[in-house]
Design a protein around this motif. Structure first.
Motif, PDB file in Angstrom:
ATOM      1  N   ASP A  95       0.833  -1.205   0.000  1.00  0.00           N
ATOM      2  CA  ASP A  95       0.000   0.000   0.000  1.00  0.00           C
ATOM      3  C   ASP A  95       0.866   1.253   0.000  1.00  0.00           C
ATOM      4  OD1 ASP A  95       0.769  -0.661   2.645  1.00  0.00           O
ATOM      5  OD2 ASP A  95      -0.963   0.344   3.520  1.00  0.00           O
ATOM      6  N   ASP A  96       1.959   1.252   0.751  1.00  0.00           N
ATOM      7  CA  ASP A  96       2.865   2.401   0.765  1.00  0.00           C
ATOM      8  C   ASP A  96       3.479   2.624  -0.615  1.00  0.00           C
ATOM      9  OD1 ASP A  96       2.377   2.625   3.483  1.00  0.00           O
ATOM     10  OD2 ASP A  96       4.285   1.716   4.083  1.00  0.00           O
ATOM     11  N   LEU A  97       3.944   1.551  -1.231  1.00  0.00           N
ATOM     12  CA  LEU A  97       4.567   1.657  -2.553  1.00  0.00           C
ATOM     13  C   LEU A  97       3.575   2.172  -3.587  1.00  0.00           C
ATOM     14  CD1 LEU A  97       7.071   1.218  -4.316  1.00  0.00           C
ATOM     15  CD2 LEU A  97       6.276  -1.130  -4.682  1.00  0.00           C
ATOM     16  N   GLU A  98       2.368   1.638  -3.569  1.00  0.00           N
ATOM     17  CA  GLU A  98       1.357   2.080  -4.533  1.00  0.00           C
ATOM     18  C   GLU A  98       1.032   3.560  -4.352  1.00  0.00           C
ATOM     19  OE1 GLU A  98      -1.078   0.212  -6.681  1.00  0.00           O
ATOM     20  OE2 GLU A  98      -0.403  -1.822  -6.333  1.00  0.00           O
ATOM     21  N   LEU A  99       0.890   4.018  -3.101  1.00  0.00           N
ATOM     22  CA  LEU A  99       0.596   5.434  -2.852  1.00  0.00           C
ATOM     23  C   LEU A  99       1.730   6.328  -3.329  1.00  0.00           C
ATOM     24  CD1 LEU A  99      -1.050   5.270   0.695  1.00  0.00           C
ATOM     25  CD2 LEU A  99      -2.175   5.893  -1.458  1.00  0.00           C
ATOM     26  N   ALA A 100       2.966   5.956  -3.033  1.00  0.00           N
ATOM     27  CA  ALA A 100       4.114   6.752  -3.459  1.00  0.00           C
ATOM     28  C   ALA A 100       4.211   6.805  -4.978  1.00  0.00           C
ATOM     29  CB  ALA A 100       5.397   6.190  -2.864  1.00  0.00           C
ATOM     30  N   MET A 101       3.961   5.685  -5.631  1.00  0.00           N
ATOM     31  CA  MET A 101       4.040   5.655  -7.089  1.00  0.00           C
ATOM     32  C   MET A 101       2.907   6.458  -7.714  1.00  0.00           C
ATOM     33  SD  MET A 101       5.446   1.767  -7.634  1.00  0.00           S
ATOM     34  CE  MET A 101       5.192   1.762  -9.373  1.00  0.00           C
TER      35      MET A 101
END
Length: 169
Positions: free
Chosen positions: A45-51
């Motif tokens: 979820d963190d990676l998707e939000l940052a991307m």
């Protein structure tokens, strides 16, 4: 009533948010293959939000609804935020794949580089998620086979680190 509001919040957000932001990465030299293998674990979820914040569409990494352009976006993100200098030269690591953990929160990302000599000096750059979370910590362990050569802790303001192998100049 409080329990009902809590349950509605959980359902609406897809689950409880985690209070810490950390990734762990293993960088392993495999002598018999002359290969560097990288295993990176992040919260999906963190990676998707940052991307998404950087302009990527919703990718749904590791799911049946995964965006067909996921590899392109993930490669671009990693190229910007993760790098290895191996024995004084940039190491060209290629994305091998990724998989979502059974808990649907953790994502393992796999990278590899071929035709690599044993390490004398390793410099790491890992700013994964540090642009999005001020408290993000990235732990990188470097191995030669099963022997751990060192561990680096990185975060915002300290996105790089270096290891020199004993007995090397």
């Amino acid at each position: 009533m409080t329990l009902l509001l809590f349950l509605i919040t959980l359902i609406g957000t897809g689950g409880p948010a985690h209070d810490y932001h950390v990734s762990k990465t293993n960088v392993r030299y495999v002598a018999e293959r002359q290969q560097v293998q990288v295993e990176m674990h992040v919260f999906v979820d963190d990676l998707e939000l940052a991307m998404q914040d950087a302009g990527a569409p919703l990718l749904e990494l590791g799911t049946e609804e995964e965006n067909p352009e996921s590899e392109r976006y993930l490669t671009a993100y990693l190229d910007k935020h993760f790098g290895i200098d191996w024995n004084g030269a940039p190491l060209p690591v290629n994305l091998v794949g990724w998989e979502l953990e059974d808990d649907l929160h953790g994502l393992w990302i796999y990278l590899a580089a071929e035709g690599v000599e044993p390490a004398r000096e390793v410099r790491m750059q890992n700013s994964v998620l540090t642009e999005y979370y001020a408290d993000q910590k990235n732990i990188v362990k470097v191995y030669a086979g099963e022997e751990r050569l060192g561990t680096l802790l990185m975060g915002r303001g300290r996105e790089g680190g270096e290891l020199r192998m004993e007995g090397q100049e």
